[in-house]
Structures are given as C-alpha cells and as structure tokens.
Write a protein that holds these residues in place. Sequence first.
Motif, PDB file in Angstrom:
ATOM      1  N   ALA A 150       0.827  -1.205   0.000  1.00 19.31           N
ATOM      2  CA  ALA A 150       0.000   0.000   0.000  1.00 19.31           C
ATOM      3  C   ALA A 150       0.859   1.252   0.000  1.00 19.31           C
ATOM      4  O   ALA A 150       0.574   2.235  -0.701  1.00 19.31           O
ATOM      5  CB  ALA A 150      -0.930  -0.007   1.214  1.00 19.31           C
ATOM      6  N   ASN A 244      -0.940  10.874  -0.989  1.00 20.29           N
ATOM      7  CA  ASN A 244      -1.326   9.645  -1.699  1.00 20.29           C
ATOM      8  C   ASN A 244      -1.030   8.397  -0.884  1.00 20.29           C
ATOM      9  O   ASN A 244      -1.771   7.414  -0.957  1.00 20.29           O
ATOM     10  CB  ASN A 244      -0.617   9.580  -3.054  1.00 20.29           C
ATOM     11  CG  ASN A 244      -1.341  10.343  -4.140  1.00 20.29           C
ATOM     12  OD1 ASN A 244      -2.264   9.833  -4.770  1.00 20.29           O
ATOM     13  ND2 ASN A 244      -0.931  11.587  -4.343  1.00 20.29           N
ATOM     14  N   ILE A 247      -3.816   8.064   1.765  1.00 16.99           N
ATOM     15  CA  ILE A 247      -5.023   7.560   1.092  1.00 16.99           C
ATOM     16  C   ILE A 247      -4.899   6.058   0.847  1.00 16.99           C
ATOM     17  O   ILE A 247      -5.830   5.278   1.096  1.00 16.99           O
ATOM     18  CB  ILE A 247      -5.251   8.305  -0.232  1.00 16.99           C
ATOM     19  CG1 ILE A 247      -5.673   9.746   0.032  1.00 16.99           C
ATOM     20  CG2 ILE A 247      -6.309   7.599  -1.084  1.00 16.99           C
ATOM     21  CD1 ILE A 247      -5.690  10.617  -1.209  1.00 16.99           C
ATOM     22  N   SER A 248      -3.737   5.633   0.379  1.00 18.98           N
ATOM     23  CA  SER A 248      -3.500   4.230   0.071  1.00 18.98           C
ATOM     24  C   SER A 248      -3.515   3.369   1.335  1.00 18.98           C
ATOM     25  O   SER A 248      -4.075   2.270   1.347  1.00 18.98           O
ATOM     26  CB  SER A 248      -2.162   4.092  -0.654  1.00 18.98           C
ATOM     27  OG  SER A 248      -1.964   2.778  -1.125  1.00 18.98           O
ATOM     28  N   GLU A 250      -5.095   4.022   4.216  1.00 21.24           N
ATOM     29  CA  GLU A 250      -6.467   3.936   4.703  1.00 21.24           C
ATOM     30  C   GLU A 250      -7.303   2.979   3.855  1.00 21.24           C
ATOM     31  O   GLU A 250      -8.111   2.196   4.382  1.00 21.24           O
ATOM     32  CB  GLU A 250      -7.104   5.329   4.717  1.00 21.24           C
ATOM     33  CG  GLU A 250      -6.541   6.258   5.779  1.00 21.24           C
ATOM     34  CD  GLU A 250      -6.814   5.749   7.195  1.00 21.24           C
ATOM     35  OE1 GLU A 250      -7.904   5.174   7.431  1.00 21.24           O
ATOM     36  OE2 GLU A 250      -5.941   5.908   8.064  1.00 21.24           O
ATOM     37  N   LYS A 251      -7.095   3.027   2.558  1.00 22.81           N
ATOM     38  CA  LYS A 251      -7.811   2.120   1.669  1.00 22.81           C
ATOM     39  C   LYS A 251      -7.429   0.674   1.953  1.00 22.81           C
ATOM     40  O   LYS A 251      -8.265  -0.232   1.922  1.00 22.81           O
ATOM     41  CB  LYS A 251      -7.508   2.472   0.203  1.00 22.81           C
ATOM     42  CG  LYS A 251      -8.352   1.708  -0.814  1.00 22.81           C
ATOM     43  CD  LYS A 251      -7.898   1.962  -2.231  1.00 22.81           C
ATOM     44  CE  LYS A 251      -8.052   3.406  -2.640  1.00 22.81           C
ATOM     45  NZ  LYS A 251      -7.675   3.614  -4.074  1.00 22.81           N
ATOM     46  N   TYR A 252      -6.157   0.461   2.263  1.00 24.47           N
ATOM     47  CA  TYR A 252      -5.693  -0.904   2.517  1.00 24.47           C
ATOM     48  C   TYR A 252      -6.334  -1.493   3.773  1.00 24.47           C
ATOM     49  O   TYR A 252      -6.703  -2.671   3.805  1.00 24.47           O
ATOM     50  CB  TYR A 252      -4.169  -0.942   2.659  1.00 24.47           C
ATOM     51  CG  TYR A 252      -3.678  -2.346   2.897  1.00 24.47           C
ATOM     52  CD1 TYR A 252      -3.653  -3.263   1.847  1.00 24.47           C
ATOM     53  CD2 TYR A 252      -3.303  -2.771   4.152  1.00 24.47           C
ATOM     54  CE1 TYR A 252      -3.247  -4.559   2.052  1.00 24.47           C
ATOM     55  CE2 TYR A 252      -2.890  -4.073   4.374  1.00 24.47           C
ATOM     56  CZ  TYR A 252      -2.857  -4.965   3.314  1.00 24.47           C
ATOM     57  OH  TYR A 252      -2.474  -6.252   3.524  1.00 24.47           O
ATOM     58  N   THR A 254      -9.205  -0.910   4.882  1.00 27.17           N
ATOM     59  CA  THR A 254     -10.642  -1.151   4.677  1.00 27.17           C
ATOM     60  C   THR A 254     -10.910  -2.087   3.502  1.00 27.17           C
ATOM     61  O   THR A 254     -11.832  -2.895   3.556  1.00 27.17           O
ATOM     62  CB  THR A 254     -11.381   0.179   4.436  1.00 27.17           C
ATOM     63  OG1 THR A 254     -10.782   0.883   3.343  1.00 27.17           O
ATOM     64  CG2 THR A 254     -11.324   1.053   5.686  1.00 27.17           C
ATOM     65  N   SER A 255     -10.101  -1.996   2.445  1.00 26.30           N
ATOM     66  CA  SER A 255     -10.322  -2.814   1.244  1.00 26.30           C
ATOM     67  C   SER A 255      -8.990  -3.308   0.685  1.00 26.30           C
ATOM     68  O   SER A 255      -8.525  -2.846  -0.371  1.00 26.30           O
ATOM     69  CB  SER A 255     -11.063  -2.006   0.172  1.00 26.30           C
ATOM     70  OG  SER A 255     -12.260  -1.456   0.669  1.00 26.30           O
ATOM     71  N   ARG A 258      -8.502  -4.257  -3.109  1.00 23.73           N
ATOM     72  CA  ARG A 258      -8.372  -3.176  -4.110  1.00 23.73           C
ATOM     73  C   ARG A 258      -6.921  -2.735  -4.243  1.00 23.73           C
ATOM     74  O   ARG A 258      -6.439  -2.458  -5.352  1.00 23.73           O
ATOM     75  CB  ARG A 258      -9.248  -1.989  -3.712  1.00 23.73           C
ATOM     76  CG  ARG A 258     -10.734  -2.240  -3.858  1.00 23.73           C
ATOM     77  CD  ARG A 258     -11.527  -1.044  -3.379  1.00 23.73           C
ATOM     78  NE  ARG A 258     -11.184   0.166  -4.129  1.00 23.73           N
ATOM     79  CZ  ARG A 258     -11.561   1.390  -3.759  1.00 23.73           C
ATOM     80  NH1 ARG A 258     -12.280   1.556  -2.655  1.00 23.73           N
ATOM     81  NH2 ARG A 258     -11.215   2.430  -4.479  1.00 23.73           N
ATOM     82  N   ILE A 259      -6.211  -2.669  -3.118  1.00 26.86           N
ATOM     83  CA  ILE A 259      -4.804  -2.263  -3.160  1.00 26.86           C
ATOM     84  C   ILE A 259      -3.977  -3.265  -3.931  1.00 26.86           C
ATOM     85  O   ILE A 259      -3.112  -2.901  -4.743  1.00 26.86           O
ATOM     86  CB  ILE A 259      -4.256  -2.099  -1.723  1.00 26.86           C
ATOM     87  CG1 ILE A 259      -4.870  -0.871  -1.050  1.00 26.86           C
ATOM     88  CG2 ILE A 259      -2.726  -1.994  -1.725  1.00 26.86           C
ATOM     89  CD1 ILE A 259      -4.512   0.451  -1.702  1.00 26.86           C
ATOM     90  N   GLU A 262      -4.525  -2.799  -7.637  1.00 29.91           N
ATOM     91  CA  GLU A 262      -3.860  -1.597  -8.134  1.00 29.91           C
ATOM     92  C   GLU A 262      -2.343  -1.777  -8.156  1.00 29.91           C
ATOM     93  O   GLU A 262      -1.676  -1.273  -9.063  1.00 29.91           O
ATOM     94  CB  GLU A 262      -4.227  -0.394  -7.258  1.00 29.91           C
ATOM     95  CG  GLU A 262      -5.660   0.078  -7.407  1.00 29.91           C
ATOM     96  CD  GLU A 262      -5.935   1.306  -6.557  1.00 29.91           C
ATOM     97  OE1 GLU A 262      -5.147   2.272  -6.648  1.00 29.91           O
ATOM     98  OE2 GLU A 262      -6.921   1.297  -5.801  1.00 29.91           O
TER      99      GLU A 262
END
Length: 320
Positions: A150, A244, A247-248, A250-252, A254-255, A258-259, A262
């Motif tokens: 991430a 960035n 953001i990455s 936090e996304k990791y 939760t999801s 998706r990481i 990407e």
Amino acid sequence: MNPSIMILNVLKKILSSKTIQLSLEEENIIRNSLMQRGGVSVEELFELKNKTAVLNNKDDIWNVEYIASKLKAFNIGVVKYFDEIASTQGISMKLASERQSGYSLVIAGRQFRGRGRYGRLWFSDYGGLWFSIGFSKPNKTGLRPALSLATGLGVVKGIEATLLLRLGLKWPNDIVWNRRKVGGILIESLVSEESTVFTVGIGLNVNNPIEKLPQNVGKIATSISRIVGHQIPRVPLLLNIVSNTIISIEKYFTSPGRIVEEWKEYDVLYGRRVSVELYPGKIVKGVEKGVSRGGELLLEDNTGKIVRVAMGEIIDFYGT
C-alpha cells in the motif's frame, strides 16, 4: 583550515544568511571542536541551522507549519523536520505511540544511520527525500503484512501526480526505474494489548548525487533528477507522496483487495521469471504472478503450481 577559524566562518554564515550550507568537513570539525571546547553545543548550532534549512536548491524550504497546513486534510497532526538525524524511524515511532489517532510526519535532510531491510545501512545524503509516517491502529484491524504494498502504491502515485513520471514497483518494497532502484520502504511496528503502532519509512533518491554512493549501491541505483534531467523541487513532491500514501494506507485497512489489484498495475516483474532468495543458500525460481492479499509473492513453478513466498528478496529476473 584551523578549526577556530572554521567555526568563526560558520557563525558568520549563520548571522549573515537565512540559508546555511555546511560542507561535511565543516560539520565534522565543528562537532569535534565544540565537544572538546564546551560553550555553544553542537545541538544549539544545528538547531539554528534547522530553523531555516535550505538543502541543495532554493525551492526546498522546509517550513513545517506550511507542510502541516497543506496536509491537515489528511489527518497529519504533527510534522517534525531535522536537518540531520540518525534515522527518522525512532522519532516517528515515539510520536505515533503518544497519539491515539491521526498521523505524524518526520522528515530528515540527511540520515547518518538510515535503515533498510535486514538491518542494512540506507545511504541518505542531502538532496533526497527521507521521511517516516507514523500512526496507530486498533488491534482488531489485524497486523497487515502487506502494508509495504500500500505504501509503495502511494509513493508511485504521488510521484506520478507531481511529475507525470510513472515509476514501477518491485516486491516487496522497492521503487524502480529500468532495473535501477530509486527508493525503498521500511515498515516497523510495535504491538500492545489494544493497538499496533506503525512507522512507515520512505527513502527516495531525488536530487542527491548517486556518484557519491558506495560502488555496490550506486551501480544499481538512480535518482528522479537523473531520470527527468533536472533538479526537482522536493516540497511539492513530498506533499503529493504523503497525501497519496495516507489515502493508500487507509484504503488498505478497509479494502485490501483493491490495493493488491492496483499494485499489480505497477508491478514491473509480472510474467517474468525471477529468482528469490528466501535465506542465505535457499533460492526458489518461478514466473512472477503478482501478489496475494496478504502480501505474499506468487510464483508459478515448472509444474504450473503456484508457490507463495512470504519473505525473501528477488535477486535476479529475466526476460518476459
């Protein structure tokens, strides 16, 4: 030069200029002389230097208030800058341990004991970007071994957003360009009963002179300024990378799926045959097939079986 004369000359620099540029020889002699003579401490001298430090080019004014204001929307609560420090990781861990929420950012002009994987020395001279992002998460979120994926994704996206330059990722934590290393990531954590504190160390060769690196390091490294052909203002680059990366991250948490998807878009070795050293003397080979949600490297062996590699280092790769 006589140490006393050199100290006087440096003090003149401090008094007459808002920016202070010291050579390595000046710094070393001043350190030794002040330690022997007493009086003004080397820490006080470098504190003066830190207040208005400008490193390598005139656009790099490390104003922590400005940086903090630009990153406020990303929940950065503390920003610290050190012109010279052993490593940003220790201070970042301390700051993150003291905070219940949000992120902290520790930046260094130069690290003299920067750390890489397996305890290796990370060469961090003036002109690069050397920083750590610290934060904590409740233990119910689980320890995330793929956090480096991430982070790497956030770094390359930040570089791309600033310079329209698309770098690649090499498992598990390298930022690369044409087989040469531009940067790396080091994740460290501290687990308690209720939470896990993370510090994410990021090192990038930006304007620092690659020719000054030890030969075994310099032959596999490059810098962003070498790639684009000119010096890079590092403050806007830092801001885009940090935003960035958060953001990455936090996304990791939760999801994570998706990481991973990407990350594959930037994977420079997907479909190539690679050799991975698991530990000294133990090497596995196969065709790289991306990474798992847990951050494991996926290799297809000669029988078509997928082998999962949790820890190791890619030491060679070939063709497509």
